[in-house]
Design a protein around this motif. Sequence first.
Motif, PDB file in Angstrom:
ATOM      1  N   ALA A   1      53.979 -40.203  -5.908  1.00 27.64           N
ATOM      2  CA  ALA A   1      54.926 -40.032  -7.018  1.00 27.64           C
ATOM      3  C   ALA A   1      54.478 -40.849  -8.221  1.00 27.64           C
ATOM      4  CB  ALA A   1      56.323 -40.470  -6.574  1.00 27.64           C
ATOM      5  N   GLY A   2      54.047 -42.091  -7.968  1.00 24.46           N
ATOM      6  CA  GLY A   2      53.573 -42.924  -9.063  1.00 24.46           C
ATOM      7  C   GLY A   2      52.349 -42.331  -9.732  1.00 24.46           C
ATOM      8  N   ALA A   3      51.430 -41.795  -8.916  1.00 16.16           N
ATOM      9  CA  ALA A   3      50.206 -41.224  -9.457  1.00 16.16           C
ATOM     10  C   ALA A   3      50.516 -40.006 -10.328  1.00 16.16           C
ATOM     11  CB  ALA A   3      49.273 -40.838  -8.319  1.00 16.16           C
ATOM     12  N   LEU A   4      51.441 -39.169  -9.868  1.00 18.29           N
ATOM     13  CA  LEU A   4      51.861 -38.015 -10.679  1.00 18.29           C
ATOM     14  C   LEU A   4      52.447 -38.490 -11.999  1.00 18.29           C
ATOM     15  CD1 LEU A   4      53.561 -35.923  -7.881  1.00 18.29           C
ATOM     16  CD2 LEU A   4      51.597 -35.177  -9.214  1.00 18.29           C
ATOM     17  N   PHE A   5      53.322 -39.485 -11.887  1.00 18.61           N
ATOM     18  CA  PHE A   5      53.992 -40.074 -13.044  1.00 18.61           C
ATOM     19  C   PHE A   5      52.963 -40.533 -14.082  1.00 18.61           C
ATOM     20  CE2 PHE A   5      55.865 -43.872 -15.036  1.00 18.61           C
ATOM     21  CZ  PHE A   5      57.117 -43.418 -15.405  1.00 18.61           C
ATOM     22  N   ALA A   6      51.911 -41.206 -13.598  1.00 22.22           N
ATOM     23  CA  ALA A   6      50.900 -41.742 -14.508  1.00 22.22           C
ATOM     24  C   ALA A   6      50.157 -40.642 -15.243  1.00 22.22           C
ATOM     25  CB  ALA A   6      49.913 -42.601 -13.730  1.00 22.22           C
TER      26      ALA A   6
ATOM     27  N   ALA B   1      50.521 -45.442  -9.177  1.00 21.75           N
ATOM     28  CA  ALA B   1      50.335 -45.120 -10.592  1.00 21.75           C
ATOM     29  C   ALA B   1      49.113 -45.843 -11.154  1.00 21.75           C
ATOM     30  CB  ALA B   1      51.584 -45.511 -11.372  1.00 21.75           C
ATOM     31  N   TYR B   2      49.011 -47.126 -10.869  1.00 22.24           N
ATOM     32  CA  TYR B   2      47.923 -47.893 -11.482  1.00 22.24           C
ATOM     33  C   TYR B   2      46.568 -47.568 -10.866  1.00 22.24           C
ATOM     34  CZ  TYR B   2      50.658 -50.600 -14.711  1.00 22.24           C
ATOM     35  OH  TYR B   2      51.426 -50.957 -15.775  1.00 22.24           O
TER      36      TYR B   2
END
Lengths: 354, 401, 306
Positions: free
Chosen positions: A239-244, A84-85
């Motif tokens: 998943a984190g990147a999509l979330f972000a 995500a970050y």
Amino acid sequence: METPAIPVPEARSAVPASLRGLLPVLLALPVLALFQWLMSDAPFASYLLSVVGVNIILAVSLNIVNGMTGQFSIGHAGFMAVGAYISGVLSLNLKDVALSFLPVAVSDQVFFVVSLLVGGLAAALCGFLVGLPSLRLRGDYLAIVTLGFGEIIRVVVQNTDAFGRALGLSGIPQTSSPAMVYFWVFLTVLVARRITGSSHGRSLWAIREDEVAAEAMGVDTTGYKVRAFVISSFFAGIAGALFAHFVPIINPGSFTFVKSMEIVVMVVLGGLGSTTGAIVAATFLTLLPEGMRSLFTLLGAEGSLAQKVDQIRMPVYGLLLVALMLARPQGLFGTKEIWDVLPRWIPRKRRGLA
Amino acid sequence: MRRLAPMLLAALAVMVAACEKKTQPAPSGEGGTQAAQGQGAAPGGAPADANTILLGQVGSLTGGQATFGISTRNGIELALKEANAAGGVKGKKLSIRVYDNQSKPEEAAQAATRLITQDKVALILGDVASSNSLAMAEKAQAAGVPMITPSSTNPTVTDKGDYIFRVCFIDPFQGFVMAKFARENLKLNTVAVLQDNKSAYSIGLAEVFTRKFTEMGGKVTAVESYSQGDTDYRAQLTAIRKSQPEGIYVPGYYSEVGIIARQAREVGLKVPLMGGDGWDSEKLFELGGSAIEGSYFSNHYSPDNPDPRVQKFIADYKAAYGAVPDALAALGYDSARVAVNALERAKDLSGPSVRDAIAQTKDFPGVAGTVTLDAQRNAVKSAVVLKVEDGKTQYVTTINP
Amino acid sequence: MAQLLQHLINGLAAGTIYALVALGYTMVYGVLKLINFAHGDVMMVGVYMGYATAFALGRDMRSSLLGVAVVFAVAMLGCALLGFFIERFAYRPLREKPRLTALITAIGISFALSYGFQLDLGFLPGAAPRAFPEVIEPVEWLVIGDRDVVVWNWQVISFGIAVALMVGLQYLVFRTRFGRAMRAVSWDHRVAALMGIPTDRVIALTFMLSSALAAGAGLLYAIKDTSVSPLMGLYVGLKAFVAAVIGGIGHVPGAVVGGLVLGLVEEFVVGYAASTWRDAVAFGFLILVLLVKPGGLFGRVAAEKV
């Protein structure tokens, strides 16, 4: 133990072998396009479905480590945070850049995919660094090291200005869409399914059942474990990147130990080793609170009661784990998959792909 | 695979070569307003049924900071009850729908989206924690639904767009208030700072305090930090003691400040502690015991205020919830009353008209000070400084902007 | 120099407590090969028991020697009982199942306890931390210079208690019949059972012992930090586990050394670098130790038996 059917060579297939790997992806694209068109006018549904999709990716990818390999990672949210970050910061910096030969909307999507991949690869790298020392040892070390890793990530984010510190990172272009999320859901499930059927998957099952015996049979246990862990971390990062890219602000509070535990509960409830189980449990547990909300609104009992239910969710998760282990340690689905019990009208040889 | 790699590389090279600055900025923030208005006809406040106006609130009702969210909700409920008793707005009753966000921004965004698209509320009241309000603000701004946050003090919240308002002062002001108080009222020359690195609020206050206090001729002798949830602060306090300050600024939350006060006395620091509105809770006195006596903190309102309006609010609140309202309850109450007032003045209940009505709020008499919204949609108001004495707070002074 | 000495003392005080909790992990790991994830949370429950007892005793009573003894006794006995029930009903049924099931159960119990105690229902204490009553009235035991170095009575007392408990444990494990039985079970519990050792009873007793030890350590921790909260078990438990692994899990003196090392490392990070990096350094240190010496400082990577 259920053993997947032996792959049957499909020499007579009309599809050229080089394209066969891509075929499911190509088939999925029009379905996703239709899905996107249906979703375009329902912001709440698309937000909720995106959350569900991200949780499915997390659960299915964690299942590769916790279910198929029999290791126990409880720091999945840490890898999600890395994805995500890293991708969030990248997108934030590339916000004003476009590709000259493409319309802005398309070029945004191109950059989105690039930053997704970068986020995923960063998480995979972290997975390698964390996995190598701890997977040489037995499974329980992995639990503690992944937990520690999650904490380290949290501390790093909190102390780094580029990551928005405690307040969080906002202003990331919201370029994600349910279609993109479900494209990755599809890819994750496909990869998980292909792993089970491959020789790689057999080695993972062997490690899960008896590590010492597997090693005696010549399986490079550490290598296989690390590879499985890296793949799992990669998808957690995605998943984190999509979330972000669909949540307006990401902050360290979204990637705590509690989040990791939620994913673990999804995998265990669904059945360690069952991709179908992970999908079902992730969907169910994500939609449950929202369903409760609707129910309470309908009953007019919002406020105190709904609040109590939200509050007891965490201890109930804990007791659920204990009860499951005592009563049904294999979870809802065990190691069964939906495609193992598909009706007969699907040709037997297709099952060979499983 | 072998053939694929050069192809990918070539594609990448073409892409990099083709990068350029976007000619027009992506629609966001202020720029997005027009677009939002165009398509925002359906949301922006179609009431749930003809006789009620539905408002929405999203707050942290569970978890570590649940007391903040619950106080805010109580204040809002009280204000709406009064408004309904007085005949409602435009002949319609007001009702509120409250969702929990579990102190997580993604949940806050989800709940805000639900309020906007499913419940079709006329107006949203925000959360205490600024990161959650930021997540909601993004959704509210995009949909063209006005949002008032009762107590998010981070300056960036109202930067999200012209639909976002607040009825409290912002972090820099609070830092300034304590710097001024320390320098002018307490006449301190040297102060040490102990900040909570896990909270943007604490970092923000500490930064402004340090800058202002230095500008006013004081000296900050040491800046130490901790993380929310820590329980042993002796190492930091020992380092602070070494720098021999005349006071310590601890802009954190009550749950840590109480313990910090105890341990500060233990390592031999006898100087007064100072803090911000995060101290405001009954629990502070239980945690801090005698160690917290004689400390000062800035706040939005004081229950000692003799103003009859404030005293009536306190009496009503006590009757309804059995406790003296804290600042968050007062701000919740004020935010709901500002909302009701604006809904009354708005020519209809659509998003833009309500927004314009809120923006015109001027000299509104709230229980936590008079509310006037400036061009940045922030309330311009004074802060009070309270002193901890005999296990309760004592009003000391008011500091104006 | 004086500051260094002060940090050294603080670090040792924290380290002895980590060591005590780490001993519990090591003992249970020794007999069951199970990471008892709930260990820290059992400790937290013990601290709340002590908290309630201290309040029941009243202000005068609880700071007397007898009062302190009662507080410790209630917490330790209560925790031993809790440990017994957890072992009997959650772990024993799973003993012949794959190890992963027991680990998941332990995580589940940890979760249920730490979040259950945050509820605001009935007797449960709620999420906010509470001030721990001063069962040991803080008195400066030794002051050097202008308060350059201060040693508190509770630091000395807790150091004393910790050392006494460790020596007692060492005696118990290596000098008594029960200790011999414990070591036999740890070696191979099936063979031990064949030799006539009542393995179930030995394992249950080990659990009770480690839980009681945790309660004692938890009380010392609460006295040190003057507060108690539902999440303390999770944090202290994790750190103690790190200490146990650093020393080599299953190795009794290793746990003590690991605890002291971790306490000192943390104190120096907080004192000389930034406190916010403390947790990251602690876990980074763990990963480093595992990389260089996978069995911990004292442990050996045991060849697995089939």
